[in-house]
Scaffold this active site. Structure first.
Site, mmCIF file in Angstrom:
data_model
loop_
_atom_site.group_PDB
_atom_site.id
_atom_site.type_symbol
_atom_site.label_atom_id
_atom_site.label_comp_id
_atom_site.label_asym_id
_atom_site.label_seq_id
_atom_site.Cartn_x
_atom_site.Cartn_y
_atom_site.Cartn_z
ATOM 1 C CD GLU A 343 -2.691 -1.170 2.583
ATOM 2 O OE1 GLU A 343 -3.910 -1.358 2.509
ATOM 3 O OE2 GLU A 343 -2.092 -1.025 3.670
ATOM 4 C CB CYS A 344 0.554 4.355 0.087
ATOM 5 S SG CYS A 344 0.730 6.129 -0.223
#
Length: 487
Positions: A343-344
């Site tokens: 994620e991210c």
């Protein structure tokens, strides 16, 4: 019915000082020997981390956008059990939501939990007008219990006296505290809000200073009494995390060996944004969790899956680049078909390069992209994404409710440090079609390479009930293939 003393600390806007006040309240109550359970409304990792440190107990995030209402109540009920008080910090302004009607606001959460609200009011250069603001907030939406006010950034005794008398006389709502202006922000800020407690080496003295101020300037006994006026809660019908961890995608190998697969979770100074419920869901779905670091030279245990959360890889770019062994290891895992979820910030690490302030740093090289830090947000707020391609983690057709907050954007590798450029991924490489939010490129998110999935979109396990079970099933199937291939 069960007693759950609770209150919400809310503000009129971001920057009103509610985080500083909430930290001081949590630490001051914990120093009295009380069991304090902190919660943070909204998608926020940094404030939640500080709150956990202040209270001495891990904070959970409560958000009616990320989770169905029954699970918000269920999560609160589960985490608040046995606590003397639960303190819930709001986000943005009390009535600010995602649309004109204020959907998913702090006020909506307070009503959902039947929790009294204490308004943290920035009283800078304000006296009688404060009463009008409090009266307006109290009457703005039905079903909200605005039960107290804490005035922040007050200027002196005369100022405090007029504020208190005006608010209490014109609104009937008690003023529970008057905090003075602080000469400087005790916790420095940067583009994503407060500086994380992982990057600041004076956490305990700062929290104790805030607690001292709150203990001197806020009536904590009245605050405790107010929390105790919250009505008893019925145990929600919502099922626990255990019941939200079953896989929805059949594993590749039904003959996977018995036992628990091991999933590595990267937790270090570069990547540490995780909802605690996500890790709990993986555990309850049948995985063992091992914490690993992208920065340390320490060896890793044998893994069957890898989870890279968000964080600040840009602050550790050189150290990440210098740890060549780990970069090669992660890239090798991906090419071997290990299930990897990022994620991210984790996605940024899996790209070929990271550009920060004019410098370019090589990363793991799983995806043929460069990410670059920008001066303004490139994705901010709630997001919705439709799953459009088969992958190990999310079923096609499911609509993810998530959030994104990133200052980076991704580019094709036009000139690379460690070899010739590779063609950028085409639309067929993306698993998510953004219905709300920016994503990576062209309204798409969720890059897939073998069994490696990476997105700017952050998810919460309770709002994505299939995720943990699918992850664990994929890890178990990978372990089975690896064991079968061994001599």
């Amino acid at each position: 019915m069960s007693n759950r003393p609770r209150l919400v600390l809310a503000g009129l806007s971001g920057g009103a000082g509610k985080t500083i006040v909430t930290l001081g309240v949590c630490r001051a109550l914990a120093r009295r020997g009380l069991t304090v359970r902190p919660f943070k409304k909204g998608p926020d990792y940094i404030d939640a981390s500080w709150l956990g440190l202040a209270a001495g107990r891990e904070a959970s995030n409560l958000d009616p956008f990320l989770l169905p209402a029954d699970l918000v109540r269920g999560l609160f009920f589960e985490k608040s059990a046995g606590c003397d008080i639960s303190v819930i910090e709001g986000n943005r302004g009390l009535f600010d939501g995602k649309d004109l009607s204020g959907s998913f606001s702090t006020a909506e959460l307070a009503r959902l939990l039947c929790a009294p609200v204490v308004l943290v009011l920035d009283a800078t250069k304000m006296t009688r007008t404060a009463a009008a603001i409090v009266a307006g907030c109290a009457a703005f939406e039905s079903g909200l219990s605005l039960a107290g006010v804490i005035c922040n950034r007050t200027a002196g005794e005369r100022h405090r006296s007029i504020l208190r008398r005006s608010i209490e006389e014109y609104t009937g709502i008690p003023v529970l505290g008057m905090l003075p202006k602080m000469p400087e922000n005790p916790i420095p800020e940067r583009h994503m809000g407060l500086l994380s407690n992982r990057e600041y080496d004076r956490q305990e003295p700062i929290l104790d200073t805030l607690a001292d101020c709150v203990a001197d300037c806020v009536d904590l006994d009245r605050l405790l009494h107010l929390a105790g006026t919250a009505p008893d809660m019925e145990q929600p019908d919502a099922l626990s995390i255990t019941d939200w961890a079953a896989p929805s995608i059949p594993p590749d190998d039904r003959h996977a060996p018995a036992g628990r697969p091991r999933i590595g979770v990267v937790r270090d100074a570069a990547l540490w944004f995780y909802y605690p419920e996500n890790l709990e869901a993986l555990t309850r779905a049948g995985a063992d969790i091992s914490l690993v670091s992208l920065l340390s030279p320490d060896p890793w245990p044998e893994l069957d899956g890898l989870y890279l959360g968000g964080g600040f890889p840009e602050t550790m770019a050189r150290a990440l680049a210098d740890n060549l062994d780990v970069r090669d290891r992660v890239r090798g895992f991906s090419r071997a078909g290990m299930p990897i979820y990022a994620e991210c910030g984790g996605f940024m690490y899996l790209c070929r390069e990271l550009r920060v302030a004019g410098e370019t740093f090589p990363m793991a090289g799983v995806f043929p992209l460069t990410t670059t830090l920008c001066p303004r947000p490139q994705g901010l707020g709630y997001s919705r994404a439709l799953v459009r391609r088969e992958n190990p983690f999310h079923p096609v057709g499911f609509e993810l409710a998530g959030h994104e907050f990133h200052y980076s954007r991704c580019l094709a590798c036009l000139a690379c440090l460690d070899g010739p450029p590779a063609p950028p991924p085409g639309p067929e490489s993306f698993c998510l079609e953004m219905k709300r939010g920016a994503g990576m490129l062209h309204g798409l998110d969720g890059l897939l390479s073998d069994a490696t999935f990476a997105a700017y979109t952050h998810i919460h396990a309770l709002g994505t009930p299939h995720w943990a079970g699918n992850f664990v099933a994929a890890a178990r199937a990978f372990r089975a293939r690896r064991e079968k291939a061994r001599p």
